[in-house]
Write a protein that holds these residues in place. Structure first.
Motif, PDB file in Angstrom:
ATOM      1  N   ALA A 171      16.780  70.638  79.578  1.00  0.00           N
ATOM      2  CA  ALA A 171      15.192  71.172  79.815  1.00  0.00           C
ATOM      3  C   ALA A 171      15.373  71.893  81.154  1.00  0.00           C
ATOM      4  CB  ALA A 171      14.245  70.324  79.571  1.00  0.00           C
ATOM      5  N   GLU A 172      15.734  71.069  82.323  1.00  0.00           N
ATOM      6  CA  GLU A 172      15.507  71.617  83.596  1.00  0.00           C
ATOM      7  C   GLU A 172      16.463  72.940  83.857  1.00  0.00           C
ATOM      8  OE1 GLU A 172      15.332  69.677  88.144  1.00  0.00           O
ATOM      9  OE2 GLU A 172      16.585  68.623  86.604  1.00  0.00           O
ATOM     10  N   ARG A 173      17.668  72.496  83.347  1.00  0.00           N
ATOM     11  CA  ARG A 173      18.666  73.625  83.469  1.00  0.00           C
ATOM     12  C   ARG A 173      18.298  74.950  82.721  1.00  0.00           C
ATOM     13  NH1 ARG A 173      22.376  75.518  87.066  1.00  0.00           N
ATOM     14  NH2 ARG A 173      24.001  76.551  85.987  1.00  0.00           N
ATOM     15  N   ALA A 174      17.749  74.709  81.540  1.00  0.00           N
ATOM     16  CA  ALA A 174      17.365  75.839  80.612  1.00  0.00           C
ATOM     17  C   ALA A 174      16.086  76.321  81.492  1.00  0.00           C
ATOM     18  CB  ALA A 174      16.907  75.275  79.311  1.00  0.00           C
ATOM     19  N   ALA A 175      15.266  75.927  81.906  1.00  0.00           N
ATOM     20  CA  ALA A 175      13.995  76.529  82.762  1.00  0.00           C
ATOM     21  C   ALA A 175      14.590  77.188  84.057  1.00  0.00           C
ATOM     22  CB  ALA A 175      13.157  75.359  83.161  1.00  0.00           C
ATOM     23  N   GLY A 227      14.542  74.256  73.705  1.00  0.00           N
ATOM     24  CA  GLY A 227      13.737  75.466  73.570  1.00  0.00           C
ATOM     25  C   GLY A 227      12.246  75.152  73.654  1.00  0.00           C
ATOM     26  N   ILE A 228      11.871  74.045  73.001  1.00  0.00           N
ATOM     27  CA  ILE A 228      10.275  73.973  72.797  1.00  0.00           C
ATOM     28  C   ILE A 228       9.924  73.344  74.350  1.00  0.00           C
ATOM     29  CG2 ILE A 228       8.761  71.998  72.042  1.00  0.00           C
ATOM     30  CD1 ILE A 228      10.384  72.063  69.466  1.00  0.00           C
ATOM     31  N   CYS A 229      10.568  72.797  74.906  1.00  0.00           N
ATOM     32  CA  CYS A 229      10.153  72.349  76.303  1.00  0.00           C
ATOM     33  C   CYS A 229       9.863  73.563  77.215  1.00  0.00           C
ATOM     34  CB  CYS A 229      11.030  71.476  76.754  1.00  0.00           C
ATOM     35  SG  CYS A 229      11.184  69.858  76.025  1.00  0.00           S
ATOM     36  N   VAL A 230      10.748  74.584  77.136  1.00  0.00           N
ATOM     37  CA  VAL A 230      10.735  75.803  78.213  1.00  0.00           C
ATOM     38  C   VAL A 230       9.845  76.726  77.465  1.00  0.00           C
ATOM     39  CG1 VAL A 230      12.073  77.677  79.215  1.00  0.00           C
ATOM     40  CG2 VAL A 230      13.323  75.233  78.710  1.00  0.00           C
ATOM     41  N   ALA A 231       9.768  76.747  76.333  1.00  0.00           N
ATOM     42  CA  ALA A 231       8.688  77.658  75.898  1.00  0.00           C
ATOM     43  C   ALA A 231       7.244  77.330  75.789  1.00  0.00           C
ATOM     44  CB  ALA A 231       8.916  77.743  74.054  1.00  0.00           C
ATOM     45  N   LEU A 232       6.976  76.125  75.802  1.00  0.00           N
ATOM     46  CA  LEU A 232       5.613  75.464  76.054  1.00  0.00           C
ATOM     47  C   LEU A 232       5.593  75.692  77.645  1.00  0.00           C
ATOM     48  CD1 LEU A 232       5.373  72.181  74.013  1.00  0.00           C
ATOM     49  CD2 LEU A 232       3.973  74.335  74.066  1.00  0.00           C
ATOM     50  N   ALA A 233       6.432  75.472  78.544  1.00  0.00           N
ATOM     51  CA  ALA A 233       6.129  75.557  79.985  1.00  0.00           C
ATOM     52  C   ALA A 233       6.047  77.102  80.087  1.00  0.00           C
ATOM     53  CB  ALA A 233       7.470  75.194  80.544  1.00  0.00           C
ATOM     54  N   LEU A 249       7.499  71.665  84.792  1.00  0.00           N
ATOM     55  CA  LEU A 249       6.854  71.402  83.546  1.00  0.00           C
ATOM     56  C   LEU A 249       7.540  70.950  82.295  1.00  0.00           C
ATOM     57  CD1 LEU A 249       4.113  74.552  83.644  1.00  0.00           C
ATOM     58  CD2 LEU A 249       3.642  72.172  83.223  1.00  0.00           C
ATOM     59  N   ALA A 250       8.909  71.900  82.277  1.00  0.00           N
ATOM     60  CA  ALA A 250       9.675  71.619  81.200  1.00  0.00           C
ATOM     61  C   ALA A 250      10.290  70.126  81.156  1.00  0.00           C
ATOM     62  CB  ALA A 250      10.915  72.685  81.349  1.00  0.00           C
ATOM     63  N   VAL A 251      10.433  69.673  82.527  1.00  0.00           N
ATOM     64  CA  VAL A 251      10.957  68.342  82.672  1.00  0.00           C
ATOM     65  C   VAL A 251       9.774  67.083  82.057  1.00  0.00           C
ATOM     66  CG1 VAL A 251      11.645  66.434  84.311  1.00  0.00           C
ATOM     67  CG2 VAL A 251      12.751  68.558  84.447  1.00  0.00           C
ATOM     68  N   ALA A 252       8.777  67.272  82.512  1.00  0.00           N
ATOM     69  CA  ALA A 252       7.591  66.547  82.125  1.00  0.00           C
ATOM     70  C   ALA A 252       7.480  66.543  80.576  1.00  0.00           C
ATOM     71  CB  ALA A 252       6.254  67.064  82.996  1.00  0.00           C
ATOM     72  N   ILE A 253       7.540  67.824  79.845  1.00  0.00           N
ATOM     73  CA  ILE A 253       7.352  67.739  78.487  1.00  0.00           C
ATOM     74  C   ILE A 253       8.520  67.361  77.847  1.00  0.00           C
ATOM     75  CG2 ILE A 253       7.182  69.414  76.592  1.00  0.00           C
ATOM     76  CD1 ILE A 253       5.795  71.611  78.422  1.00  0.00           C
ATOM     77  N   ALA A 254       9.561  67.447  78.575  1.00  0.00           N
ATOM     78  CA  ALA A 254      10.961  66.563  77.729  1.00  0.00           C
ATOM     79  C   ALA A 254      10.874  65.127  77.813  1.00  0.00           C
ATOM     80  CB  ALA A 254      12.035  67.199  78.471  1.00  0.00           C
ATOM     81  N   GLN A 296      -3.777  70.799  82.264  1.00  0.00           N
ATOM     82  CA  GLN A 296      -3.848  70.083  83.652  1.00  0.00           C
ATOM     83  C   GLN A 296      -2.692  69.995  84.543  1.00  0.00           C
ATOM     84  OE1 GLN A 296      -6.537  69.482  85.299  1.00  0.00           O
ATOM     85  NE2 GLN A 296      -8.435  69.128  83.914  1.00  0.00           N
ATOM     86  N   LEU A 297      -1.606  69.453  83.701  1.00  0.00           N
ATOM     87  CA  LEU A 297      -0.197  69.285  84.265  1.00  0.00           C
ATOM     88  C   LEU A 297      -0.051  70.723  84.874  1.00  0.00           C
ATOM     89  CD1 LEU A 297       2.215  67.613  84.677  1.00  0.00           C
ATOM     90  CD2 LEU A 297       3.020  68.286  82.553  1.00  0.00           C
ATOM     91  N   ALA A 298       0.096  71.827  83.966  1.00  0.00           N
ATOM     92  CA  ALA A 298       0.346  72.869  84.462  1.00  0.00           C
ATOM     93  C   ALA A 298      -0.487  73.380  85.747  1.00  0.00           C
ATOM     94  CB  ALA A 298       0.141  74.169  83.134  1.00  0.00           C
ATOM     95  N   ARG A 299      -1.725  73.354  85.773  1.00  0.00           N
ATOM     96  CA  ARG A 299      -2.348  73.436  86.776  1.00  0.00           C
ATOM     97  C   ARG A 299      -2.070  72.872  88.079  1.00  0.00           C
ATOM     98  NH1 ARG A 299      -5.857  71.668  90.000  1.00  0.00           N
ATOM     99  NH2 ARG A 299      -7.641  72.936  90.799  1.00  0.00           N
ATOM    100  N   SER A 300      -1.587  71.731  88.040  1.00  0.00           N
ATOM    101  CA  SER A 300      -1.103  70.840  89.137  1.00  0.00           C
ATOM    102  C   SER A 300      -0.206  71.499  90.128  1.00  0.00           C
ATOM    103  CB  SER A 300      -0.943  69.460  88.735  1.00  0.00           C
ATOM    104  OG  SER A 300       0.042  69.321  87.884  1.00  0.00           O
ATOM    105  N   GLN A 301       0.728  72.368  89.143  1.00  0.00           N
ATOM    106  CA  GLN A 301       1.978  72.898  89.680  1.00  0.00           C
ATOM    107  C   GLN A 301       1.546  73.987  90.755  1.00  0.00           C
ATOM    108  OE1 GLN A 301       4.728  71.567  88.861  1.00  0.00           O
ATOM    109  NE2 GLN A 301       3.423  70.052  87.442  1.00  0.00           N
TER     110      GLN A 301
END
Length: 725
Positions: free
Chosen positions: A418-422, A481-487, A403-408, A537-542
């Protein structure tokens, strides 16, 4: 009609003296008790105009004083209704006989036989014990206890009861305790029983003779005064706290005064000050006669992160942490004692000894944790259950990475970071420090990541991905931080809501309302051009198939919209303005505030009210016509001058406003559309829409539909209710 009875009004005092009450719920117990007593007196017609209610609460007493209480109820009449008019005589006679009167004494009201029964007022002394018992039963107490040989039950054993009307004792029994007019003062600073000679002298007698400040708010204000006096230059300890009138008193904090501090230091300082504010009410509930003393600890412990030190002091010892003007924790603290003494050395040294042991434990945990890298802990998250239906924390982390990668990628952030932070954001859950203090999750990840040499953006995301933690908290500042927070928030919402754990009433164990508002604030306040529907929808697909509900994304859109409304009201937008925008089903939340600001400006224009009314009329006409209007207006079917002019103006305005909508300049677009008022008014004055000629009717419906759709580029102005107040 009520007939006044001569009855003296005076203050009523009720005190329940107990063993130590639960500190975290003391204030609430006091407020509910006072409200219950006041309501019972009011319902019984025992209060005079201008009556006031004052609650009191200390660790060992709940009390309330109500002024303007009558010694006896007023006599009154109560209307009794019987059979309907025209009912059999036998029924009417039976009704009269039951009242002890003849039929000719009955009247007819609203089609029924009626009679006004005179009810004599009861004396206050007879009613008060029952009122108190009822108010106590209504208190929000999860568990009660028994004491002694009696059957009475309460949150803590009760040892004394005062029922006093003015200076007159009211005899009665509550919870097995007989009433009197005596109480006890401070456990150590007062001796013997105190006689309360009059209800209005209650707090002055307790304060002067008993060394007890009975009022919760007064006691808290005294604690604040003493804290500030003792803190001196190191005064940065509260920032905001609730004053005596219930309003928040806001003062500059170390965070606001400090300059050139990092985002993580700002978050830490905000968190520490916030816990000081929470601590204020708790210590107020622990003391009756507050005294404040200063203590110090060894500077070597400052090598441990500030949150660890402050939490050790605040949670375990109930000490107030002190900060410098640079938003740094000082090796000093303030403690609130229930014992005032001219020689506090024993108190200070005793507390310092206990604190030293606690800080040594914290230092040990911190040093042990740093012996293992954060990334080495990640595989062990497979052994930590997130939820039995949603898998382990490791499975969750794997979803967060994607999710974090897709948002980034969408917001142009560094995908690798973003991937490493997540990957690392939940690793500190397995550390000793977080195991001891769960409140420190995220903060410890930050410190350990820096120690491991991780990129500062990766380390900062450990704190940021939990933000906002509470109402008014700051948001992540870095894009990582925004990417991981949203994820993190999207995964929680979709997962928990998707397995049916929907918040109900005041129950929200997984904090979904807070998570939803966090998503809203990040998207809106950071002006992120992300589509909320696509994110859900992206979160649901995970999640694997069959785990979460198929409709979870759509359901969450409704859930989040319900969180949006009160939040937008707090931003000073009117309810009808909010509905006018939300009616469009806006999924780009970054456009919400621009649309609402544009709508607020539009409705101040002189043309706004007429155009809103016209749009309502258009909606009604289209609904009445049924079916879907044609997409295009046929110029050859425009017979009337008024409809030709309107069509020309609609086309001209469309060419002007569509680029403005694309740019997000909704205010300029609505200002341009306001010029349509004249052609619209003329059209409705001169043109009949629902004519017999079907082709003409459909063409005019298409024209009105195209006009309405122009405004929908910004908002559904048909939902506006007149001019803005």
């Amino acid at each position: 009609m009520a007939r006044a009875t001569k009855s003296k009004a005076d203050s009523l005092l009720i005190e329940l003296r107990t063993e130590e009450l639960p500190p975290k719920s003391l204030r609430r117990l006091s407020e509910v008790f006072a409200e219950g007593v006041e309501k019972a007196l009011r319902d019984a017609h025992l209060l005079t105009d201008g009556s006031t209610t004052t609650p009191f609460a200390t660790p060992r007493r709940l009390a309330v004083r109500v002024s303007g209480v009558l010694a006896q109820q007023t006599d009154r009449e109560q209307n009794r209704q019987g059979p309907k008019e025209g009912a059999p005589a036998q029924a009417v006679e039976g009704f009269a006989r039951g009242l002890g009167v003849s039929v000719d004494k009955l009247s007819v009201q609203d089609g029924r036989y009626a009679y006004a029964v005179k009810i004599k007022g009861e004396p206050l002394a007879k009613l008060v014990p029952e009122f108190v018992a009822q108010a106590l039963k209504a208190l929000p107490i999860p568990k009660v206890m028994r004491w002694g040989d009696g059957e009475a039950q309460f949150v803590r054993p009760v040892h004394g009861l005062i029922l006093l009307h003015g200076s007159k004792l009211i005899p009665g029994t509550v919870l097995g305790i007989k009433s009197g007019n005596k109480t006890l003062g401070h456990r150590f600073l007062s001796k013997g029983q105190l006689v309360i000679s009059h209800a209005d002298r209650y707090e002055s007698i307790l304060k002067g003779q008993g060394k007890v400040i009975a009022g919760f708010d007064e006691r808290r204000d005294e604690i604040v005064r003493r804290l500030k006096a003792e803190a001196g230059d190191a005064r940065w300890l509260l920032g905001a706290y609730r004053g005596r009138d219930g309003k928040f008193i806001v003062e500059p904090t170390a965070v606001e005064v400090a300059r050139n501090i990092t985002d993580e230091a700002r978050a830490a300082a905000t968190w520490i000050l916030g816990r000081n504010q929470d601590l204020l009410d708790e210590v107020t509930a622990l003391v009756e006669w507050p005294a404040v003393y200063a203590g110090e600890f060894e500077r070597e412990y400052l090598a441990v992160p500030a949150q660890c030190i402050s939490l050790t002091m605040q949670k375990n010892q109930k000490y107030f942490a002190l900060m410098s003007q640079r938003a740094e924790l000082l090796p000093k603290y303030l403690l609130v004692s229930n014992l005032e003494t001219g020689s506090p050395n024993n108190i200070v040294h005793g507390n310092a000894r206990v604190l030293r042991a606690r800080l040594s434990d914290a230092k040990f945990f911190y040093e042990q944790d740093r012996k293992a890298r954060l990334d080495s802990r990640v595989p062990r998250l497979a052994n930590v259950v997130y939820h039995n239906k949603l898998g382990s924390q490791l499975e969750r982390v794997q979803r967060l990475e994607k999710l974090a990668v897709a948002i980034a990628e969408q917001i142009g952030s560094d995908v690798r970071l973003a991937e490493r932070a997540a990957r690392l954001c939940k690793a500190d859950l397995l550390t000793e420090m977080v195991g001891e203090f769960p409140e420190l999750q995220g903060f410890m990840g930050y410190y350990y990541a820096l120690h491991d040499g991780e990129d500062p953006a990766v380390a900062g995301a450990s704190i940021a991905h939990y933000q906002p933690r509470f109402a008014g908290d700051g948001l992540p500042r870095s894009t990582t931080g925004i990417c991981v927070a949203l994820a993190d928030k999207l995964d929680t919402l979709v997962g928990i809501y998707g397995i049916g754990l929907v918040p109900t009433g005041d129950k929200d164990p997984f904090g979904l309302r807070r998570q939803a508002l966090g998503v809203v604030r990040i998207l809106v306040e950071k002006s992120l051009s992300l589509d909320l529907g696509d994110l859900l929808q992206l979160a649901r697909s995970q999640f694997p198939a069959g785990i979460v509900a198929e409709s979870v994304a759509q359901d969450l859109m409704v859930f989040i919209a319900d969180r949006l409304r009160p939040w937008l009201r707090e931003q000073d937008f009117e309810a009808d303005e909010i509905e006018a925008v939300l009616a469009l089903g806006v999924t780009r939340l970054d456009q919400l505030l621009p649309r609402l600001k544009a709508l607020k400006a539009f409705r101040r224009l002189p043309e706004a009210e007429a155009l809103a009314a016209a749009n309502k009329r258009i909606r009604n006409i289209l609904k009445q016509a049924g079916g879907k209007p044609r997409d295009q207006v046929d110029a050859s079917l425009l017979r009337e001058d008024a409809e030709r002019v309107l069509a020309e103006q609609v086309n001209a305005r469309r060419a002007e406003v569509e680029p403005l909508f694309v740019k997000g300049d909704f205010e300029a677009a609505l200002r341009s559309l306001a010029s349509l008022r004249g052609p619209v008014d003329t059209f409705f004055d001169k043109v009949m829409v629902m004519v017999e000629d079907e082709s003409l009717k459909q063409n005019r419906l298409a024209l009105l539909n195209s006009l309405s759709n122009l405004f929908l580029g910004a908002a559904d102005i048909s939902r506006l209710q007149g001019r803005q107040p």
